[in-house]
Design a protein around this motif. Structure first.
Motif, PDB file in Angstrom:
ATOM      1  N   VAL A 267       0.804  -1.102  -0.147  1.00  0.00           N
ATOM      2  CA  VAL A 267      -0.010  -0.080  -0.224  1.00  0.00           C
ATOM      3  C   VAL A 267       1.043   1.134  -0.007  1.00  0.00           C
ATOM      4  O   VAL A 267       0.681   2.264  -0.745  1.00  0.00           O
ATOM      5  CB  VAL A 267      -1.053   0.080   1.247  1.00  0.00           C
ATOM      6  CG1 VAL A 267      -1.804   1.324   1.211  1.00  0.00           C
ATOM      7  CG2 VAL A 267      -1.948  -1.193   1.324  1.00  0.00           C
ATOM      8  N   SER A 268       1.944   1.320   0.886  1.00  0.00           N
ATOM      9  CA  SER A 268       2.836   2.279   0.799  1.00  0.00           C
ATOM     10  C   SER A 268       4.071   1.908   1.834  1.00  0.00           C
ATOM     11  O   SER A 268       4.184   0.843   2.454  1.00  0.00           O
ATOM     12  CB  SER A 268       2.191   3.681   1.611  1.00  0.00           C
ATOM     13  OG  SER A 268       1.967   3.249   3.013  1.00  0.00           O
ATOM     14  N   ILE A 269       5.076   2.663   1.675  1.00  0.00           N
ATOM     15  CA  ILE A 269       6.505   2.588   2.043  1.00  0.00           C
ATOM     16  C   ILE A 269       6.796   4.042   2.553  1.00  0.00           C
ATOM     17  O   ILE A 269       7.001   4.753   1.784  1.00  0.00           O
ATOM     18  CB  ILE A 269       7.592   1.759   1.179  1.00  0.00           C
ATOM     19  CG1 ILE A 269       7.196   0.635   0.775  1.00  0.00           C
ATOM     20  CG2 ILE A 269       8.751   1.591   1.927  1.00  0.00           C
ATOM     21  CD1 ILE A 269       7.917  -0.286  -0.230  1.00  0.00           C
ATOM     22  N   ASP A 270       7.194   3.915   3.800  1.00  0.00           N
ATOM     23  CA  ASP A 270       7.630   5.194   4.432  1.00  0.00           C
ATOM     24  C   ASP A 270       9.033   4.999   5.080  1.00  0.00           C
ATOM     25  O   ASP A 270       8.853   4.364   6.088  1.00  0.00           O
ATOM     26  CB  ASP A 270       6.666   6.127   5.391  1.00  0.00           C
ATOM     27  CG  ASP A 270       5.313   6.086   4.720  1.00  0.00           C
ATOM     28  OD1 ASP A 270       5.378   7.219   3.557  1.00  0.00           O
ATOM     29  OD2 ASP A 270       4.215   5.809   4.934  1.00  0.00           O
ATOM     30  N   ARG A 271       9.830   5.871   4.735  1.00  0.00           N
ATOM     31  CA  ARG A 271      11.379   5.745   5.416  1.00  0.00           C
ATOM     32  C   ARG A 271      11.708   6.942   6.002  1.00  0.00           C
ATOM     33  O   ARG A 271      11.699   8.087   5.329  1.00  0.00           O
ATOM     34  CB  ARG A 271      12.446   5.225   4.264  1.00  0.00           C
ATOM     35  CG  ARG A 271      11.959   3.654   3.705  1.00  0.00           C
ATOM     36  CD  ARG A 271      13.205   3.108   3.192  1.00  0.00           C
ATOM     37  NE  ARG A 271      14.048   2.341   4.414  1.00  0.00           N
ATOM     38  CZ  ARG A 271      15.040   1.950   4.081  1.00  0.00           C
ATOM     39  NH1 ARG A 271      15.420   1.463   2.934  1.00  0.00           N
ATOM     40  NH2 ARG A 271      15.780   1.393   5.123  1.00  0.00           N
ATOM     41  N   ASP A 272      12.308   6.949   7.416  1.00  0.00           N
ATOM     42  CA  ASP A 272      12.835   8.116   7.707  1.00  0.00           C
ATOM     43  C   ASP A 272      14.169   8.140   7.044  1.00  0.00           C
ATOM     44  O   ASP A 272      14.614   7.229   6.154  1.00  0.00           O
ATOM     45  CB  ASP A 272      13.358   7.719   9.339  1.00  0.00           C
ATOM     46  CG  ASP A 272      11.879   7.887  10.177  1.00  0.00           C
ATOM     47  OD1 ASP A 272      10.659   8.413   9.600  1.00  0.00           O
ATOM     48  OD2 ASP A 272      11.791   7.366  11.030  1.00  0.00           O
ATOM     49  N   ALA A 273      15.093   9.240   7.325  1.00  0.00           N
ATOM     50  CA  ALA A 273      16.379   9.472   6.729  1.00  0.00           C
ATOM     51  C   ALA A 273      17.302   8.226   6.928  1.00  0.00           C
ATOM     52  O   ALA A 273      17.385   7.477   8.017  1.00  0.00           O
ATOM     53  CB  ALA A 273      16.915  10.523   7.453  1.00  0.00           C
ATOM     54  N   LEU A 274      17.643   7.643   5.669  1.00  0.00           N
ATOM     55  CA  LEU A 274      18.490   6.695   5.689  1.00  0.00           C
ATOM     56  C   LEU A 274      20.044   6.899   6.087  1.00  0.00           C
ATOM     57  O   LEU A 274      20.501   7.854   5.918  1.00  0.00           O
ATOM     58  CB  LEU A 274      18.792   6.000   4.039  1.00  0.00           C
ATOM     59  CG  LEU A 274      17.369   5.318   3.685  1.00  0.00           C
ATOM     60  CD1 LEU A 274      17.651   5.035   2.342  1.00  0.00           C
ATOM     61  CD2 LEU A 274      16.943   4.320   4.349  1.00  0.00           C
ATOM     62  N   ARG A 275      20.774   5.848   6.697  1.00  0.00           N
ATOM     63  CA  ARG A 275      22.125   5.743   6.869  1.00  0.00           C
ATOM     64  C   ARG A 275      22.691   5.204   5.954  1.00  0.00           C
ATOM     65  O   ARG A 275      22.149   4.063   5.640  1.00  0.00           O
ATOM     66  CB  ARG A 275      22.295   5.289   8.369  1.00  0.00           C
ATOM     67  CG  ARG A 275      21.749   6.297   9.564  1.00  0.00           C
ATOM     68  CD  ARG A 275      22.145   5.705  11.016  1.00  0.00           C
ATOM     69  NE  ARG A 275      21.389   5.108  11.835  1.00  0.00           N
ATOM     70  CZ  ARG A 275      20.144   5.091  11.786  1.00  0.00           C
ATOM     71  NH1 ARG A 275      19.354   5.406  10.770  1.00  0.00           N
ATOM     72  NH2 ARG A 275      19.473   4.449  12.617  1.00  0.00           N
ATOM     73  N   ILE A 276      23.836   5.559   5.291  1.00  0.00           N
ATOM     74  CA  ILE A 276      24.212   4.799   3.896  1.00  0.00           C
ATOM     75  C   ILE A 276      25.896   4.728   4.264  1.00  0.00           C
ATOM     76  O   ILE A 276      26.648   5.451   4.765  1.00  0.00           O
ATOM     77  CB  ILE A 276      24.323   5.685   2.711  1.00  0.00           C
ATOM     78  CG1 ILE A 276      22.721   5.809   2.550  1.00  0.00           C
ATOM     79  CG2 ILE A 276      25.257   4.740   1.770  1.00  0.00           C
ATOM     80  CD1 ILE A 276      22.501   6.722   1.313  1.00  0.00           C
ATOM     81  N   ARG A 277      26.280   3.280   4.325  1.00  0.00           N
ATOM     82  CA  ARG A 277      27.786   3.081   4.448  1.00  0.00           C
ATOM     83  C   ARG A 277      27.970   2.382   3.346  1.00  0.00           C
ATOM     84  O   ARG A 277      27.435   1.383   2.706  1.00  0.00           O
ATOM     85  CB  ARG A 277      27.793   2.118   5.704  1.00  0.00           C
ATOM     86  CG  ARG A 277      29.259   1.600   5.973  1.00  0.00           C
ATOM     87  CD  ARG A 277      29.245   0.742   7.171  1.00  0.00           C
ATOM     88  NE  ARG A 277      30.545   0.100   7.218  1.00  0.00           N
ATOM     89  CZ  ARG A 277      30.899  -0.798   8.138  1.00  0.00           C
ATOM     90  NH1 ARG A 277      29.934  -1.493   9.033  1.00  0.00           N
ATOM     91  NH2 ARG A 277      32.067  -1.428   8.228  1.00  0.00           N
ATOM     92  N   LEU A 278      29.421   3.096   2.812  1.00  0.00           N
ATOM     93  CA  LEU A 278      29.665   2.361   1.527  1.00  0.00           C
ATOM     94  C   LEU A 278      30.932   2.025   1.587  1.00  0.00           C
ATOM     95  O   LEU A 278      32.100   2.776   2.283  1.00  0.00           O
ATOM     96  CB  LEU A 278      29.661   3.640   0.438  1.00  0.00           C
ATOM     97  CG  LEU A 278      29.984   3.469  -0.928  1.00  0.00           C
ATOM     98  CD1 LEU A 278      28.882   2.366  -1.524  1.00  0.00           C
ATOM     99  CD2 LEU A 278      29.870   4.587  -1.798  1.00  0.00           C
ATOM    100  N   GLU A 279      31.306   0.659   1.397  1.00  0.00           N
ATOM    101  CA  GLU A 279      32.428   0.043   1.388  1.00  0.00           C
ATOM    102  C   GLU A 279      33.073  -0.585   0.075  1.00  0.00           C
ATOM    103  O   GLU A 279      32.475  -1.633  -0.176  1.00  0.00           O
ATOM    104  CB  GLU A 279      32.484  -1.202   2.561  1.00  0.00           C
ATOM    105  CG  GLU A 279      32.080  -0.526   3.823  1.00  0.00           C
ATOM    106  CD  GLU A 279      33.226   0.101   4.636  1.00  0.00           C
ATOM    107  OE1 GLU A 279      34.681  -0.189   4.274  1.00  0.00           O
ATOM    108  OE2 GLU A 279      33.232   0.989   5.374  1.00  0.00           O
ATOM    109  N   GLY A 280      33.609   0.447  -0.800  1.00  0.00           N
ATOM    110  CA  GLY A 280      34.104  -0.233  -1.974  1.00  0.00           C
ATOM    111  C   GLY A 280      32.693  -0.613  -2.828  1.00  0.00           C
ATOM    112  O   GLY A 280      31.848   0.430  -2.939  1.00  0.00           O
ATOM    113  N   ASP A 281      32.522  -1.805  -3.301  1.00  0.00           N
ATOM    114  CA  ASP A 281      31.347  -2.248  -4.087  1.00  0.00           C
ATOM    115  C   ASP A 281      30.115  -2.822  -3.336  1.00  0.00           C
ATOM    116  O   ASP A 281      29.431  -3.338  -3.867  1.00  0.00           O
ATOM    117  CB  ASP A 281      31.852  -3.093  -5.279  1.00  0.00           C
ATOM    118  CG  ASP A 281      32.695  -2.713  -6.105  1.00  0.00           C
ATOM    119  OD1 ASP A 281      32.650  -1.307  -6.587  1.00  0.00           O
ATOM    120  OD2 ASP A 281      33.446  -3.316  -6.719  1.00  0.00           O
TER     121      ASP A 281
END
Length: 125
Positions: A61-75
């Protein structure tokens, strides 16, 4: 915010829309062939099972997300944060909100990002 983080946020918005619309073709590209998807109920699906499940339920029906934390390690990218998924029960048609902590692990390929792990761990109410 750098360009890679912006691209991952755009990818996440496309994923949400594909889940809401049950866009199986889009999800077939976004989900890795070795996907592990763990639902808030604890049910575990591989890619084929998840796509069949979404086809049957007709999308979220819906998807609500708060601010995402993004961790990037190479690929590899890890996206985490609070999520509220509103879904309709296949058995009763009742609308339910699944609120919890969501984790997605993505892998960069030559074709772009793909999801290899997705999990929603519900908060106790």
């Amino acid at each position: 915010m750098n360009a890679e983080h912006q691209a991952l946020l755009a990818f996440e918005r496309l994923r949400q829309q594909a889940f809401i619309c049950a866009d199986i073709d889009a999800l077939d590209v976004m989900l890795a062939s070795d996907l592990i998807h763990i639902h808030s109920t604890g049910m575990v699906h591989d890619k084929a099972q998840l796509l069949a499940h979404l086809r049957k339920m007709g999308g979220f029906v819906s998807i609500d997300r708060d601010a995402l934390r993004i961790r990037l390690e190479g690929d590899i990218a890890v996206l985490t944060g609070d999520t509220r998924n509103t879904v309709r029960s296949l058995q009763t048609g009742k609308v339910m909100v699944r609120h919890g902590f969501s984790t997605q692990v993505l892998r960069r390929t030559l074709a772009g990002w793909e999801i290899i792990l997705s999990q929603l761990t519900p908060y106790n109410s």
